[in-house]
Scaffold this motif. Structure first.
Motif, PDB file in Angstrom:
ATOM      1  N   VAL A 126       0.849  -1.200   0.000  1.00  0.00           N
ATOM      2  CA  VAL A 126       0.000   0.000   0.000  1.00  0.00           C
ATOM      3  C   VAL A 126       0.880   1.244   0.000  1.00  0.00           C
ATOM      4  CG1 VAL A 126      -1.504   1.398   1.480  1.00  0.00           C
ATOM      5  CG2 VAL A 126      -2.116  -0.965   0.969  1.00  0.00           C
ATOM      6  N   GLY A 130       0.732   2.633  -3.610  1.00  0.00           N
ATOM      7  CA  GLY A 130      -0.237   3.706  -3.399  1.00  0.00           C
ATOM      8  C   GLY A 130       0.405   5.068  -3.252  1.00  0.00           C
ATOM      9  N   SER A 165      -4.386   1.634  -3.577  1.00  0.00           N
ATOM     10  CA  SER A 165      -4.384   0.913  -2.298  1.00  0.00           C
ATOM     11  C   SER A 165      -5.471  -0.150  -2.275  1.00  0.00           C
ATOM     12  CB  SER A 165      -4.587   1.900  -1.138  1.00  0.00           C
ATOM     13  OG  SER A 165      -3.531   2.824  -1.060  1.00  0.00           O
ATOM     14  N   ALA A 166      -6.647   0.201  -2.769  1.00  0.00           N
ATOM     15  CA  ALA A 166      -7.757  -0.754  -2.800  1.00  0.00           C
ATOM     16  C   ALA A 166      -7.425  -1.960  -3.677  1.00  0.00           C
ATOM     17  CB  ALA A 166      -9.019  -0.056  -3.309  1.00  0.00           C
ATOM     18  N   THR A 187     -11.675  -3.623   2.212  1.00  0.00           N
ATOM     19  CA  THR A 187     -10.772  -2.993   1.254  1.00  0.00           C
ATOM     20  C   THR A 187     -10.979  -1.488   1.186  1.00  0.00           C
ATOM     21  OG1 THR A 187     -10.574  -4.979  -0.118  1.00  0.00           O
ATOM     22  CG2 THR A 187     -10.160  -2.867  -1.194  1.00  0.00           C
ATOM     23  N   ALA A 191      -8.387   1.348   2.495  1.00  0.00           N
ATOM     24  CA  ALA A 191      -7.859   2.270   1.479  1.00  0.00           C
ATOM     25  C   ALA A 191      -8.133   3.720   1.854  1.00  0.00           C
ATOM     26  CB  ALA A 191      -8.472   1.948   0.120  1.00  0.00           C
ATOM     27  N   SER A 214      -2.347   0.799   8.267  1.00  0.00           N
ATOM     28  CA  SER A 214      -3.185   0.149   7.251  1.00  0.00           C
ATOM     29  C   SER A 214      -3.219  -1.360   7.463  1.00  0.00           C
ATOM     30  CB  SER A 214      -2.661   0.460   5.846  1.00  0.00           C
ATOM     31  OG  SER A 214      -2.755   1.829   5.560  1.00  0.00           O
TER      32      SER A 214
END
Length: 226
Positions: A126, A130, A165-166, A187, A191, A214
């Motif tokens: 992430v 991300g 991220s998702a 999720t 996110a 996270s």
């Protein structure tokens, strides 16, 4: 002897991969005049994939912790001496690289020996995919700016952070567990949290808060629903 060989080979593969990654970024910076921010993101994203190698090769936690400690020491030295400009960026005063290394160590302690490496991977990926995607998209196409606690961001970058991220979170959950509809809620919630944490990035602290919180949040949500 066989045990030693089984441990040395994975470490050698990881070391070789990281060495090639840094070498490529330095060549791009020195000989092709690539923007230092671009080379930094190449290393940022590429180094994050090491967690997948470690997961696949089943590298023991103590070796990952040693690597985290070593990377932390290099990051501290590099903060004061420009030994790796492609990693820290020229003139960039940030502790992000240090926090990056520390987050790997923290997530290893939290999950690796509990046979939950997927959450270590979620946290690190992430951050790498991300955060890096958000920075690159925000810098190039971010036209709608906002400021949060002294950090300047763009809505385009933040939306990219949430989307990437998702994708990372859902991909890992589906790889490890049988499908459940509540994966969507887990999720999206994780996110959104990661995106919120990324908005506060003074001195690179998001490289610590995003992966650690996270991963923890995703883990506890999964426990709650399952």
């Amino acid at each position: 002897m066989t045990l030693v060989f089984q441990q040395i080979l994975p470490i050698s593969l990881v070391g070789f991969y990281l060495g090639i990654l840094i070498l490529i970024s330095e060549i791009l910076r020195r000989y092709y005049r690539a923007n230092s921010e671009i080379t930094r993101k190449i290393v940022h994203i590429g180094a994050g994939q090491v967690i997948l190698l470690a997961w696949w090769l089943n590298i023991p936690s103590y070796l990952i912790l040693l690597a985290s400690l070593g990377a932390s020491m290099v990051a501290i030295i590099s903060y004061f001496l420009p030994i790796l400009p492609s990693v820290n960026g020229v003139g960039r005063k940030s502790l992000g690289t240090l926090f990056y290394a520390l987050s790997i160590g923290i997530l290893t302690v939290l999950f690796w020996d509990k046979s939950l490496p997927q959450f270590t991977a979620i946290g690190i990926l992430v951050m790498t995919w991300g955060d890096a995607s958000a920075a690159l998209i925000g810098q190039k196409w971010g036209k709608h700016k906002y400021q949060f606690l002294g950090s300047k961001k763009s809505w385009e970058g933040s939306l990219t952070m949430m989307l990437v991220s998702a994708i990372v979170i859902l991909s890992i959950l589906c790889f490890v567990y049988p499908w459940h509809n509540y994966f969507i809620l887990i999720t999206l919630s994780t996110a959104i949290l990661a995106t919120f944490l990324e908005t506060f990035s003074i001195i690179g602290i998001d490289n610590l808060t995003v992966p650690v919180f996270s991963a923890l949040f995703c883990y506890y949500l999964l426990q709650l629903f399952s």
